[in-house]
Design a protein around this motif. Structure first.
Motif, short mmCIF file in Angstrom:
data_model
loop_
_atom_site.label_atom_id
_atom_site.label_comp_id
_atom_site.label_asym_id
_atom_site.label_seq_id
_atom_site.Cartn_x
_atom_site.Cartn_y
_atom_site.Cartn_z
N LEU A 133 0.83 -1.20 0.00
CA LEU A 133 0.00 0.00 0.00
C LEU A 133 0.87 1.26 0.00
CD1 LEU A 133 -2.74 1.32 0.03
CD2 LEU A 133 -2.79 1.06 2.53
N ALA A 134 1.99 1.23 0.72
CA ALA A 134 2.90 2.38 0.71
C ALA A 134 3.44 2.64 -0.68
CB ALA A 134 4.05 2.14 1.69
N ILE A 135 3.71 1.58 -1.45
CA ILE A 135 4.18 1.74 -2.83
C ILE A 135 3.09 2.38 -3.68
CG2 ILE A 135 4.88 0.51 -4.92
CD1 ILE A 135 6.16 -1.61 -3.02
N CYS A 136 1.85 1.90 -3.55
CA CYS A 136 0.74 2.48 -4.31
C CYS A 136 0.63 3.98 -4.04
CB CYS A 136 -0.57 1.79 -3.93
SG CYS A 136 -0.73 0.08 -4.46
N GLU A 137 0.68 4.36 -2.79
CA GLU A 137 0.53 5.76 -2.42
C GLU A 137 1.71 6.59 -2.93
OE1 GLU A 137 -2.17 5.67 1.58
OE2 GLU A 137 -0.10 5.00 1.80
N ALA A 138 2.91 6.03 -2.85
CA ALA A 138 4.09 6.75 -3.34
C ALA A 138 4.00 6.95 -4.85
CB ALA A 138 5.36 5.98 -2.97
N PHE A 139 3.54 5.93 -5.58
CA PHE A 139 3.39 6.05 -7.03
C PHE A 139 2.37 7.14 -7.39
CE2 PHE A 139 4.84 1.61 -8.73
CZ PHE A 139 6.09 1.81 -8.14
N LEU A 140 1.28 7.19 -6.65
CA LEU A 140 0.26 8.21 -6.92
C LEU A 140 0.80 9.60 -6.61
CD1 LEU A 140 -2.82 6.30 -5.50
CD2 LEU A 140 -2.45 6.89 -7.90
N ARG A 141 1.54 9.74 -5.53
CA ARG A 141 2.15 11.04 -5.20
C ARG A 141 3.08 11.50 -6.31
NH1 ARG A 141 2.65 8.94 0.02
NH2 ARG A 141 4.84 8.39 -0.33
N GLU A 142 3.73 10.55 -6.97
CA GLU A 142 4.69 10.90 -8.02
C GLU A 142 4.04 11.00 -9.41
OE1 GLU A 142 7.65 11.95 -7.83
OE2 GLU A 142 7.98 11.66 -5.69
N GLY A 143 2.72 11.08 -9.43
CA GLY A 143 2.04 11.41 -10.68
C GLY A 143 1.59 10.25 -11.53
N ALA A 144 1.63 9.02 -11.00
CA ALA A 144 1.16 7.88 -11.79
C ALA A 144 -0.26 8.13 -12.29
CB ALA A 144 1.20 6.60 -10.96
N LYS A 145 -0.50 7.77 -13.52
CA LYS A 145 -1.83 7.92 -14.11
C LYS A 145 -2.84 7.05 -13.37
CE LYS A 145 -4.22 7.06 -18.53
NZ LYS A 145 -4.00 6.61 -19.94
N ALA A 146 -2.44 5.82 -13.06
CA ALA A 146 -3.31 4.90 -12.35
C ALA A 146 -2.47 3.84 -11.66
CB ALA A 146 -4.30 4.24 -13.30
N VAL A 147 -2.96 3.38 -10.51
CA VAL A 147 -2.32 2.28 -9.79
C VAL A 147 -3.39 1.26 -9.43
CG1 VAL A 147 -1.01 1.59 -7.76
CG2 VAL A 147 -0.54 3.80 -8.84
N VAL A 148 -3.16 0.02 -9.81
CA VAL A 148 -4.04 -1.07 -9.42
C VAL A 148 -3.33 -1.88 -8.34
CG1 VAL A 148 -5.25 -3.15 -10.19
CG2 VAL A 148 -5.09 -1.17 -11.70
N GLY A 149 -3.80 -1.73 -7.11
CA GLY A 149 -3.31 -2.57 -6.03
C GLY A 149 -4.11 -3.86 -6.04
N THR A 150 -3.46 -4.98 -5.72
CA THR A 150 -4.19 -6.25 -5.72
C THR A 150 -3.92 -7.01 -4.43
OG1 THR A 150 -2.60 -7.88 -6.63
CG2 THR A 150 -3.61 -6.32 -8.19
N ASP A 151 -4.88 -7.83 -4.04
CA ASP A 151 -4.71 -8.65 -2.83
C ASP A 151 -5.86 -9.63 -2.74
OD1 ASP A 151 -4.11 -9.51 -0.03
OD2 ASP A 151 -2.85 -7.72 -0.04
N PHE A 152 -5.64 -10.76 -2.08
CA PHE A 152 -6.75 -11.66 -1.80
C PHE A 152 -7.52 -11.19 -0.57
CE2 PHE A 152 -3.59 -13.11 1.16
CZ PHE A 152 -4.30 -13.63 2.23
N ARG A 153 -6.90 -10.35 0.26
CA ARG A 153 -7.56 -9.81 1.44
C ARG A 153 -8.62 -8.79 1.01
NH1 ARG A 153 -4.76 -10.13 6.38
NH2 ARG A 153 -2.69 -11.07 6.23
N ARG A 154 -9.77 -8.82 1.67
CA ARG A 154 -10.81 -7.85 1.39
C ARG A 154 -11.30 -7.15 2.65
NH1 ARG A 154 -9.90 -6.48 -3.12
NH2 ARG A 154 -11.95 -5.55 -3.34
N ASP A 155 -10.83 -7.55 3.82
CA ASP A 155 -11.38 -7.02 5.06
C ASP A 155 -11.09 -5.54 5.26
OD1 ASP A 155 -8.79 -8.34 5.26
OD2 ASP A 155 -8.77 -7.74 7.36
N GLU A 156 -10.01 -5.03 4.67
CA GLU A 156 -9.68 -3.61 4.80
C GLU A 156 -9.88 -2.85 3.49
OE1 GLU A 156 -6.12 -2.58 7.25
OE2 GLU A 156 -5.76 -4.74 7.23
N ALA A 157 -10.52 -3.47 2.52
CA ALA A 157 -10.62 -2.88 1.18
C ALA A 157 -11.31 -1.52 1.19
CB ALA A 157 -11.34 -3.84 0.24
N ASP A 158 -12.46 -1.43 1.86
CA ASP A 158 -13.19 -0.16 1.87
C ASP A 158 -12.38 0.94 2.52
OD1 ASP A 158 -15.30 -1.40 0.61
OD2 ASP A 158 -16.48 -1.68 2.44
#
Length: 271
Positions: free
Chosen positions: A22-47
């Motif tokens: 998740l830290a990588i996703c947020e860092a990529f977005l801060r650096e201007g990434a057009k889109a980031v798709v994070g993936t996981d089998f976990r769903r309990d914290e998704a919302d």
């Protein structure tokens, strides 16, 4: 302009607050990434994760996709959806990982295979199945496409109490090197990051396992002992580690492939 302006990234193992993915996703977005798709089998914290990211970076740039990284079918679905929504993939981060704390004598074959499936086989699937999309989009940036594997200092540091994790990460290191040779002519760079003691939920669970095994009296003592192996004698936070992934995904690293970036507080100099 951000360092990842216009890039589309897929980051596995991003479904837990406080973890490196998740830290990588947020860092990529801060650096201007057009889109980031994070993936996981976990769903309990998704919302909570989606709400957190959209509050910070706006809607429409982040998705948390359900994904079993050991499933070829799931990989194909995530890849197809990402291309369909954002026109390609420029960066793949293989970050998902699990651990079973035991030595050779106490690790079952079933547990070893489970760890290898997530920590190694999933890297193979991600690299194999994402490579065509990365190659097709490679002309969009001078640095081409990028695959970054999170391999941990476990890849070069033996540990008699966590053999599945360490063996799987070591195998991933060689897979990275082979991928750099194979995919280089297709303008895809393949590198690895080797975090040291990074204080994530998985690490806290591991420290408690070490305490239960009688190796240390408290999790704090375990953290201090492991951190003390490096010259800096400190542990890292997920946000610190994410910077290494930003660099390898950026155009600054366009001449970097087959590299192992140690982010371990200097522990790697011992091996």
């Amino acid at each position: 302009m951000g360092r990842l302006e216009g890039k589309v990234a897929v980051v596995t193992g991003a479904g837990r607050i406080g973890n490196i993915g998740l830290a990588i996703c947020e860092a990529f977005l801060r650096e201007g990434a057009k889109a980031v798709v994070g993936t996981d089998f976990r769903r309990d914290e998704a919302d909570a994760i989606v709400s957190r990211v959209e509050s910070a970076y706006g809607a429409g740039r982040f998705r948390l996709a359900e994904h079993d990284v050991t499933s070829e079918e799931d990989w194909r679905r995530v890849i197809d959806e990402t291309i369909g929504d954002w026109g390609g993939i420029d960066v793949l981060v293989n970050n998902a990982g699990i651990s079973v704390h035991a030595g050779i004598a106490d690790t079952s074959l079933e547990d070893l295979r489970k760890v290898m499936a997530v920590n190694h086989d999933a890297l193979f699937l991600g690299m194999k199945l994402c490579a065509p999309a990365l190659a097709e989009a490679a002309g969009r940036f001078a640095g081409g496409g990028a695959i970054i594997n999170n391999l941990s200092m476990a890849s070069y540091m033996p540990n008699a109490n966590n053999i599945g994790y360490h063996v799987s990460k070591a195998a991933g290191r060689m897979l990275t090197l082979c991928g750099a040779i194979e995919f280089g002519p297709r303008k895809i760079r393949v590198n690895s990051v080797h975090p040291g003691l990074t204080m994530t939920p998985l690490i806290y669970e591991g420290l408690n396992d070490y305490v239960a095994a009688g190796l240390w009296e408290t999790p704090e003592a375990a953290e201090a002992a492991i951190a003390g192996m490096g010259p800096l004698k400190i542990s890292s936070q997920p946000e610190d580690t994410a910077h290494a992934f930003v660099y390898l995904a950026s155009e600054e690293a366009r001449f970097v492939t087959g590299a192992s970036l140690y982010h371990d507080g200097g522990i790697g100099q011992r091996y």
